[in-house]
Design an enzyme around this catalytic site. Sequence first.
Site, PDB file in Angstrom:
ATOM      1  N   LYS A   1       0.818  -1.072  -0.145  1.00 27.40           N
ATOM      2  CA  LYS A   1       0.048   0.200  -0.165  1.00 27.40           C
ATOM      3  C   LYS A   1       1.014   1.270   0.012  1.00 27.40           C
ATOM      4  CE  LYS A   1      -4.449   0.872   0.226  1.00 27.40           C
ATOM      5  NZ  LYS A   1      -5.667  -0.083  -0.418  1.00 27.40           N
TER       6      LYS A   1
ATOM      7  N   GLY B   1     -21.325   6.596   4.031  1.00 32.63           N
ATOM      8  CA  GLY B   1     -20.399   6.755   2.867  1.00 32.63           C
ATOM      9  C   GLY B   1     -21.222   6.665   1.626  1.00 32.63           C
TER      10      GLY B   1
ATOM     11  N   GLY C   1     -19.907   7.643  -1.715  1.00 30.75           N
ATOM     12  CA  GLY C   1     -19.181   7.752  -2.907  1.00 30.75           C
ATOM     13  C   GLY C   1     -19.207   6.582  -3.665  1.00 30.75           C
TER      14      GLY C   1
ATOM     15  N   VAL D   1     -18.325   3.522  -3.804  1.00 30.50           N
ATOM     16  CA  VAL D   1     -18.529   2.324  -3.272  1.00 30.50           C
ATOM     17  C   VAL D   1     -19.813   2.380  -2.441  1.00 30.50           C
ATOM     18  CG1 VAL D   1     -17.600   0.410  -1.589  1.00 30.50           C
ATOM     19  CG2 VAL D   1     -15.874   1.727  -3.080  1.00 30.50           C
TER      20      VAL D   1
END
Length: 355
Positions: free
Chosen positions: A81, A182, A184, A186
């Site tokens: 990552k 959330g 967004g 996803v």
Amino acid sequence: MPAFWNEPDWDEHERVEVVHDRTSGLTAIIALHSTHLGPGAGGTRFWHYADPAGAMRDALRLSRGMSYKNAMAGLPMGGGKAVVLLDKDGKKTKAMLHAFGDAVEAMGGRYVTAEDVGATVADMVAIAERTSHVCGLPVGEGDAGGDPGPFTAMGIYHGIKAAVAHKLEKDSMEGVRVAIQGCGSVGGGVAKLLAKDGAVLTLSDINDDRARALAAELGAEAVAADQVMGVECDVFSPNALGAILDDAGIAGLDCAIVAGGANNQLARPEHGAQLHERGILYAPDYVINAGGIINVSLEYLCRQQGEPCDIDEVRKRIAQIPGRLKAIWNESDACGRPSNEVADAMAQTLIGRGA
């Protein structure tokens, strides 16, 4: 001894690099947790961190999560990552992206990057001008690759249905109450898929206007971002930033299931035990949210081999996510251990770090 060795999330990472390019202003961290199964694959997060130590913690936790995610998804990829530290105004330039691409290239193929929070397909295109070790690039219709968000949403949708079947013994989402944190790419994608199945949705987002607009589109309710974790529901689905399931967060939950796409939802591993003690079924985040990395990893692997990879193979692999979750929950039910501990043990064995 490097300071990050004292971090609780340091887990014998193979390599951690701090990259600073004075010309472009780039400051980034690239963390490789494990390359046991293949090159460390995981997206790049572009974020403003008030404390740089927070960036290091993110890099360490997220890279370990990618090792587990890729292993549990059956991908020949390790875990890595990167985080790019932005200033307060979130400034991101092509020079920074090129400098980051150079840093990825210098890893010699041990790290493969893609989109994460704050990153776009256009960013990956710019990075790809300096390295071939990047995925999530634009692809033709019917091919694997591109924006991983919709594929992550697809896997979460399948996982939520599996959780409802396991915990609530319902084979339909009709009337099932789902609170989504959330909205967004996803979370919004999950909401749209669940709405088609007749789920009763409560939506929230740090951007109130976005939550209200999606709620109006889907016939759902919108609540403030600081209220959604206390909403009475069957399923709480976190799809924003992580570490929300801490002592206070868990105490305020009024749900039977936690199943969402945010990475590192548990503030600490012991919070999985708190959910378990409360009888709340938890879908380990790196298992349920693997759809995006399945998509972009297949894109990368096929491109490296000079072969086409169609979207049907991606969908086939995403459809296996519920089976993996069921195996974790069945083992948890049988042995009495929290689902996160069961999943971690499985993943550690797969990457050669089991007991």
